[in-house]
Design an enzyme around this catalytic site. Sequence first.
Site, PDB file in Angstrom:
ATOM      1  N   TYR A  39      29.654  -7.828  14.780  1.00 57.73           N
ATOM      2  CA  TYR A  39      30.342  -8.406  13.624  1.00 57.73           C
ATOM      3  C   TYR A  39      31.816  -8.636  13.958  1.00 57.73           C
ATOM      4  CZ  TYR A  39      31.290  -8.905   8.552  1.00 57.73           C
ATOM      5  OH  TYR A  39      31.644  -9.355   7.295  1.00 57.73           O
ATOM      6  N   LEU A  84      36.267   5.760  24.967  1.00 60.36           N
ATOM      7  CA  LEU A  84      36.345   5.953  23.521  1.00 60.36           C
ATOM      8  C   LEU A  84      36.365   4.585  22.854  1.00 60.36           C
ATOM      9  CD1 LEU A  84      36.883   7.648  20.911  1.00 60.36           C
ATOM     10  CD2 LEU A  84      39.330   7.344  21.409  1.00 60.36           C
ATOM     11  N   GLY A 116      35.923   2.292  16.046  1.00 63.77           N
ATOM     12  CA  GLY A 116      35.261   1.260  15.257  1.00 63.77           C
ATOM     13  C   GLY A 116      33.921   0.906  15.881  1.00 63.77           C
ATOM     14  N   GLY A 154      31.046  -0.368  14.704  1.00 61.45           N
ATOM     15  CA  GLY A 154      30.155  -1.448  14.304  1.00 61.45           C
ATOM     16  C   GLY A 154      28.741  -0.900  14.225  1.00 61.45           C
ATOM     17  N   TRP A 155      27.793  -1.691  14.706  1.00 64.33           N
ATOM     18  CA  TRP A 155      26.406  -1.211  14.729  1.00 64.33           C
ATOM     19  C   TRP A 155      25.969  -0.827  16.144  1.00 64.33           C
ATOM     20  CZ3 TRP A 155      28.023  -4.861  11.193  1.00 64.33           C
ATOM     21  CH2 TRP A 155      27.817  -4.525   9.850  1.00 64.33           C
ATOM     22  N   SER A 180      31.911   4.349   8.559  1.00 60.46           N
ATOM     23  CA  SER A 180      30.786   3.809   7.809  1.00 60.46           C
ATOM     24  C   SER A 180      29.521   4.610   8.109  1.00 60.46           C
ATOM     25  CB  SER A 180      30.553   2.335   8.164  1.00 60.46           C
ATOM     26  OG  SER A 180      29.295   1.892   7.701  1.00 60.46           O
ATOM     27  N   CYS A 207      37.196 -17.832   5.900  1.00 58.85           N
ATOM     28  CA  CYS A 207      37.602 -17.345   7.220  1.00 58.85           C
ATOM     29  C   CYS A 207      37.448 -18.432   8.281  1.00 58.85           C
ATOM     30  CB  CYS A 207      36.778 -16.118   7.595  1.00 58.85           C
ATOM     31  SG  CYS A 207      37.112 -14.662   6.590  1.00 58.85           S
TER      32      CYS A 207
END
Length: 419
Positions: free
Chosen positions: A167, A207, A210, A212-213, A233, A399
């Site tokens: 993403y 490291l 963030g 994401g998936w 998340s 965007c």
Amino acid sequence: MTTTTPPPAPPAAVDARRWPDVARVPRSRLRAAAARALARHAARRAGVRITEDPAAVRDPGTGTPVLCLRDPEAFHRRLGAGGLIGLGESYMAGEWDSPDPVALLTRLAEHYTDLVPRPLRPLRHITLPRRGRGERNTREAARRNIGHHYDLSNDLFALFLDRTMTYSAALFDGPGPRDPDTLAAAQERKIDRLLDAVGAGPGTTLLEIGTGWGSLALRAARRGARVTTVTLSAEQRDLAVRRLAEAGADGAADVLLLDYRDVDGEYDAVISVEMIEAVGEHYWSAYFSALNRLVRPGGRVGIQSITMDHRLMRASRHSYTWMHKYVFPGGLIPSVAAIERQVRDRTSLRVVDRHAFGADYADTLLVWRRSFDAAADRVAGLGFDPVFQRMWDFYLAYCEAGFRSGIIDVEQIVMERAG
């Protein structure tokens, strides 16, 4: 590379409990009259056609960007009361449409500085909404803000992202088709470029700030790196853990539900892809200090960041926008100058490589928007109503227009710590 896609159908009714400010039309007739005059001025300056003919939504016509008003009175009241917030809410309510929203929004972005008459420009800072202190990304607020967007539903994101579930901006290999298959290859190319730039390979301790998936962590683990990746998340963490396990790479990667400010240790390399936009200006110093603290002397840091012009960033940094209200609360897109200042003042890092590819982000968003619109029935099946679908369509078009116009860009910036 623009495309026309049928806009989502207007909602038959707006759920006032879920969307109170979309269901409620502001009452001010005086502001509506002023907004009507400003809209005509902006349309003339930008070369946009405003019409109330519903056939214009179906017919792109001559190629001139078209703004078709379904409910002119409501549109102008919202615009007068909330500026760009009102513009977005009016689209969510189905009060206006366009045969090509990206072309329309791109043209408006290209003429952003000319849309308001010069004598009235100082009033924007008085009349438009301003950010409150609640927008600052404390640890508690950051978790809440990230959850607002990324914890919507993993199934929702899977409907429009490519098979890599990435993403962020992809890096395409020259001209050619833009579809989910070429997007997946472009996402892997983007990830590989960052991994190469920081020297990720067998035995590297890496490291990622963030998660994401999990696509970058998975690709790094397959190179033989030992990966620690952190996210706020819960939905992303759960899917990332599952994807790593299914690929047999779970032993090479730890996925932690952890704030970047609370990460310990020292790593050969640190990567953070489109995370800084969610940090907020008040915490940029903490973010860059963490990058510096967490990479070993001689190690490298690679970040990917959306960027905007420095003057525009300074002019808009205190504004409360439609994007903050509905999509990314608490965020701010930095300028390259702001990033360079943080690197200089807060770290012992030095920039060793930069690569900008904003046009590729526009094409990434194009594929996402096509896939999202094509999956409208399945989006509804997940419980997302027509107002949400129009909100998301506006977000993706908005965007894409930003990158097509050049008002925003995206860069990979690679830094090395002195040592």
